[in-house]
Design a protein around this motif. Structure first.
Motif, PDB file in Angstrom:
ATOM      1  N   ILE A 221       0.845  -1.192   0.000  1.00 43.19           N
ATOM      2  CA  ILE A 221       0.000   0.000   0.000  1.00 43.19           C
ATOM      3  C   ILE A 221       0.879   1.240   0.000  1.00 43.19           C
ATOM      4  N   GLY A 222       0.316   2.358  -0.444  1.00 44.60           N
ATOM      5  CA  GLY A 222       1.017   3.633  -0.421  1.00 44.60           C
ATOM      6  C   GLY A 222       0.453   4.522   0.675  1.00 44.60           C
ATOM      7  N   VAL A 223       1.322   5.322   1.282  1.00 41.73           N
ATOM      8  CA  VAL A 223       0.906   6.285   2.304  1.00 41.73           C
ATOM      9  C   VAL A 223       1.470   7.647   1.941  1.00 41.73           C
ATOM     10  N   SER A 224       0.606   8.633   1.845  1.00 41.04           N
ATOM     11  CA  SER A 224       1.024  10.006   1.571  1.00 41.04           C
ATOM     12  C   SER A 224       0.732  10.860   2.803  1.00 41.04           C
ATOM     13  N   ILE A 225       1.777  11.451   3.377  1.00 42.13           N
ATOM     14  CA  ILE A 225       1.671  12.237   4.611  1.00 42.13           C
ATOM     15  C   ILE A 225       1.887  13.715   4.286  1.00 42.13           C
ATOM     16  N   ALA A 226       1.109  14.580   4.933  1.00 39.62           N
ATOM     17  CA  ALA A 226       1.236  16.015   4.696  1.00 39.62           C
ATOM     18  C   ALA A 226       2.523  16.582   5.278  1.00 39.62           C
ATOM     19  N   ASP A 227       2.847  16.183   6.521  1.00 37.70           N
ATOM     20  CA  ASP A 227       3.992  16.795   7.215  1.00 37.70           C
ATOM     21  C   ASP A 227       4.552  15.811   8.226  1.00 37.70           C
ATOM     22  N   ILE A 228       5.688  15.220   7.920  1.00 37.30           N
ATOM     23  CA  ILE A 228       6.277  14.207   8.790  1.00 37.30           C
ATOM     24  C   ILE A 228       6.760  14.800  10.113  1.00 37.30           C
ATOM     25  N   THR A 229       6.960  16.119  10.189  1.00 35.83           N
ATOM     26  CA  THR A 229       7.419  16.744  11.435  1.00 35.83           C
ATOM     27  C   THR A 229       6.289  16.936  12.434  1.00 35.83           C
ATOM     28  N   ASN A 230       5.043  16.741  12.010  1.00 36.81           N
ATOM     29  CA  ASN A 230       3.905  16.887  12.912  1.00 36.81           C
ATOM     30  C   ASN A 230       3.866  15.698  13.869  1.00 36.81           C
ATOM     31  N   PRO A 231       3.926  15.922  15.190  1.00 38.32           N
ATOM     32  CA  PRO A 231       3.920  14.797  16.143  1.00 38.32           C
ATOM     33  C   PRO A 231       2.700  13.889  15.987  1.00 38.32           C
TER      34      PRO A 231
ATOM     35  N   GLU B 165       2.441  16.896  -2.863  1.00 42.17           N
ATOM     36  CA  GLU B 165       1.456  15.858  -2.553  1.00 42.17           C
ATOM     37  C   GLU B 165       0.888  15.244  -3.827  1.00 42.17           C
ATOM     38  N   MET B 166       0.551  16.066  -4.819  1.00 33.59           N
ATOM     39  CA  MET B 166       0.031  15.555  -6.075  1.00 33.59           C
ATOM     40  C   MET B 166       1.054  14.665  -6.769  1.00 33.59           C
ATOM     41  N   GLU B 167       2.322  15.083  -6.735  1.00 33.06           N
ATOM     42  CA  GLU B 167       3.381  14.272  -7.337  1.00 33.06           C
ATOM     43  C   GLU B 167       3.530  12.941  -6.610  1.00 33.06           C
ATOM     44  N   ASN B 168       3.467  12.968  -5.276  1.00 36.90           N
ATOM     45  CA  ASN B 168       3.605  11.747  -4.488  1.00 36.90           C
ATOM     46  C   ASN B 168       2.494  10.751  -4.791  1.00 36.90           C
ATOM     47  N   ILE B 169       1.254  11.246  -4.849  1.00 36.33           N
ATOM     48  CA  ILE B 169       0.122  10.355  -5.099  1.00 36.33           C
ATOM     49  C   ILE B 169       0.206   9.777  -6.509  1.00 36.33           C
ATOM     50  N   THR B 170       0.601  10.618  -7.463  1.00 37.98           N
ATOM     51  CA  THR B 170       0.772  10.122  -8.830  1.00 37.98           C
ATOM     52  C   THR B 170       1.839   9.036  -8.887  1.00 37.98           C
ATOM     53  N   ARG B 171       2.925   9.225  -8.145  1.00 34.69           N
ATOM     54  CA  ARG B 171       3.997   8.225  -8.130  1.00 34.69           C
ATOM     55  C   ARG B 171       3.517   6.917  -7.495  1.00 34.69           C
ATOM     56  N   LEU B 172       2.745   7.016  -6.429  1.00 30.57           N
ATOM     57  CA  LEU B 172       2.208   5.809  -5.802  1.00 30.57           C
ATOM     58  C   LEU B 172       1.276   5.062  -6.755  1.00 30.57           C
ATOM     59  N   GLN B 173       0.476   5.806  -7.506  1.00 29.50           N
ATOM     60  CA  GLN B 173      -0.391   5.168  -8.494  1.00 29.50           C
ATOM     61  C   GLN B 173       0.438   4.462  -9.559  1.00 29.50           C
ATOM     62  N   THR B 174       1.527   5.108  -9.983  1.00 30.85           N
ATOM     63  CA  THR B 174       2.403   4.517 -10.996  1.00 30.85           C
ATOM     64  C   THR B 174       3.045   3.231 -10.485  1.00 30.85           C
ATOM     65  N   GLU B 175       3.335   3.182  -9.185  1.00 31.03           N
ATOM     66  CA  GLU B 175       3.930   1.993  -8.582  1.00 31.03           C
ATOM     67  C   GLU B 175       2.958   0.816  -8.537  1.00 31.03           C
ATOM     68  N   GLY B 176       1.679   1.089  -8.777  1.00 33.84           N
ATOM     69  CA  GLY B 176       0.701   0.018  -8.800  1.00 33.84           C
ATOM     70  C   GLY B 176       0.345  -0.526  -7.434  1.00 33.84           C
ATOM     71  N   VAL B 177       0.327   0.336  -6.404  1.00 35.95           N
ATOM     72  CA  VAL B 177       0.000  -0.127  -5.063  1.00 35.95           C
ATOM     73  C   VAL B 177      -1.457  -0.587  -5.008  1.00 35.95           C
ATOM     74  N   ALA B 178      -1.733  -1.467  -4.051  1.00 33.83           N
ATOM     75  CA  ALA B 178      -3.083  -2.010  -3.928  1.00 33.83           C
ATOM     76  C   ALA B 178      -4.069  -0.976  -3.404  1.00 33.83           C
ATOM     77  N   GLY B 179      -3.585  -0.025  -2.606  1.00 34.34           N
ATOM     78  CA  GLY B 179      -4.434   1.011  -2.061  1.00 34.34           C
ATOM     79  C   GLY B 179      -3.587   2.123  -1.478  1.00 34.34           C
ATOM     80  N   ILE B 180      -4.241   3.237  -1.134  1.00 34.83           N
ATOM     81  CA  ILE B 180      -3.517   4.408  -0.646  1.00 34.83           C
ATOM     82  C   ILE B 180      -4.224   4.976   0.584  1.00 34.83           C
ATOM     83  N   ILE B 181      -3.436   5.314   1.611  1.00 35.75           N
ATOM     84  CA  ILE B 181      -3.918   6.080   2.758  1.00 35.75           C
ATOM     85  C   ILE B 181      -3.297   7.464   2.674  1.00 35.75           C
ATOM     86  N   VAL B 182      -4.122   8.505   2.797  1.00 35.62           N
ATOM     87  CA  VAL B 182      -3.649   9.877   2.617  1.00 35.62           C
ATOM     88  C   VAL B 182      -3.966  10.728   3.837  1.00 35.62           C
ATOM     89  N   ASP B 183      -2.927  11.368   4.372  1.00 34.34           N
ATOM     90  CA  ASP B 183      -3.083  12.454   5.339  1.00 34.34           C
ATOM     91  C   ASP B 183      -2.863  13.727   4.523  1.00 34.34           C
TER      92      ASP B 183
END
Length: 334
Positions: free
Chosen positions: A65-75, A107-125
């Motif tokens: 699966i793919g995970v797209s996070i808005a800000d990794i520095t957020n606790p 974020e748009m680039e990340n999600i597009t890349r995850l789609q290109t990778e052919g992941v089974a699903g995506i979780i998005v923050d």
């Protein structure tokens, strides 16, 4: 040297790609011992490592699966990720992780890349849950966490922001705080900030923005000096009022307390304070901080549970909003 493909291995062994695939997946029923030995030798000598995503797709069993996070520095994010990773381990899924660093374009680039990778699903923050990129995603294999879109088009797991803030402000009012301010980052049409403010208004019934204090993202800016001046004005003009501040998250809380220290005001002697989010360091402050405890870890686990059901075709419904309850943690900060 370029990464070898399954076709390269097949050409070296003078067999079909199907034969190589069968060998990699342990299907030896129709394969001679000579062919097995030849493939084993070639794979060993070339240090070939098959693409697990491609192999799973070939078996109709994609376990990434793919995970797209808005800000990794957020606790908050680290706890959500912990929940996602734990459930991925339980379901035997791999995770491809991306960080948008609060950039909608990234974020748009990340999600597009995850789609290109052919992941089974995506979780998005999401950075912006109303971004056009989400129109291209299917609710059949996507889950959103935390921030909510204006129109619900993807299953979303979030905290019950409105009711939890309203309840905590009521607790401050019960302690005779008759002049309470909501402290926040700039709203920027972000659902969590707007919803927490809605809870504040439901409790206080304020009809103007006079009790809204905005904190700039940068601590040495002109805007920050204006923020400090606003606080100084509130404190020097309070008269006999009992002043309280509610912060929309922990980082905003730290900005407030820092500015108040610089102005030589202390809680709870000069003002009362509470915040959304709980972290361990709040327990060791003097006195400890009242807060709203959100179960960020469960947000991650539940999001992965929902995604796994989608991938298994067990939960293909209309988009739904799942609100996770919170806890009121009352200490001595007001």
């Amino acid at each position: 040297m370029e990464k070898l493909t399954i076709r390269d291995i097949a050409n070296m062994a003078h067999v079909s790609t199907a034969t190589v695939s069968n060998y990699l997946n342990g299907n030896y029923d129709r394969m001679s011992l000579t062919t097995r030995r030849r493939l084993a030798e070639i794979i060993s000598n070339t240090n070939y490592h098959p693409n697990s995503i491609a192999r799973n797709l070939a078996k109709n069993e994609n376990k990434t699966i793919g995970v797209s996070i808005a800000d990794i520095t957020n606790p908050f994010t680290s706890q959500v990720l912990s929940g996602i990773y734990e459930q991925c381990d339980n379901y035997n899924y791999r995770v491809l992780f991306t960080n948008a660093n609060n950039s909608e374009q990234k974020e748009m680039e990340n999600i597009t890349r995850l789609q290109t990778e052919g992941v089974a699903g995506i979780i998005v923050d999401p950075v912006n849950p109303d971004s056009p990129i989400y129109q291209s995603l299917s609710n059949d294999n996507t889950v959103m966490v935390d921030r909510q879109s204006t129109q619900l088009i993807i299953d979303t797991v979030a905290t019950d922001n409105v009711n939890s803030v309203q309840k905590l402000i009521n607790q401050m009012q019960a302690k005779d705080y008759n002049n309470i301010y909501f402290v926040t980052w700039p709203f920027q049409n972000i659902s969590t900030r707007n919803q927490r403010y809605q809870g504040f208004i439901k409790a206080t019934k304020y009809s103007t923005l006079n009790h809204l204090v905005t904190v700039p993202h940068h601590g040495k800016s002109v805007e920050y000096q204006q923020f400090k001046q606003n606080l100084a004005t509130i404190m020097t003009q309070k008269g006999d009022d009992k002043i309280g501040f509610f912060c929309m998250n922990a980082r905003v809380f730290l900005r407030l307390v820092q500015a108040m220290q610089q102005l030589h005001f202390s809680y709870p002697q000069d003002y009362g304070v509470a915040t959304y989010e709980e972290f361990d360091w709040m327990k060791v402050m003097t006195p400890p901080i009242s807060c709203i405890r959100q179960d960020s870890f469960s947000i991650g686990t539940i999001a992965m549970d929902i995604l796994q059901q989608k991938i298994s075709k067990k939960n293909l419904t209309q988009p739904q909003l799942k609100l996770i309850p919170t806890q009121q943690i009352l200490r001595q900060s007001f």
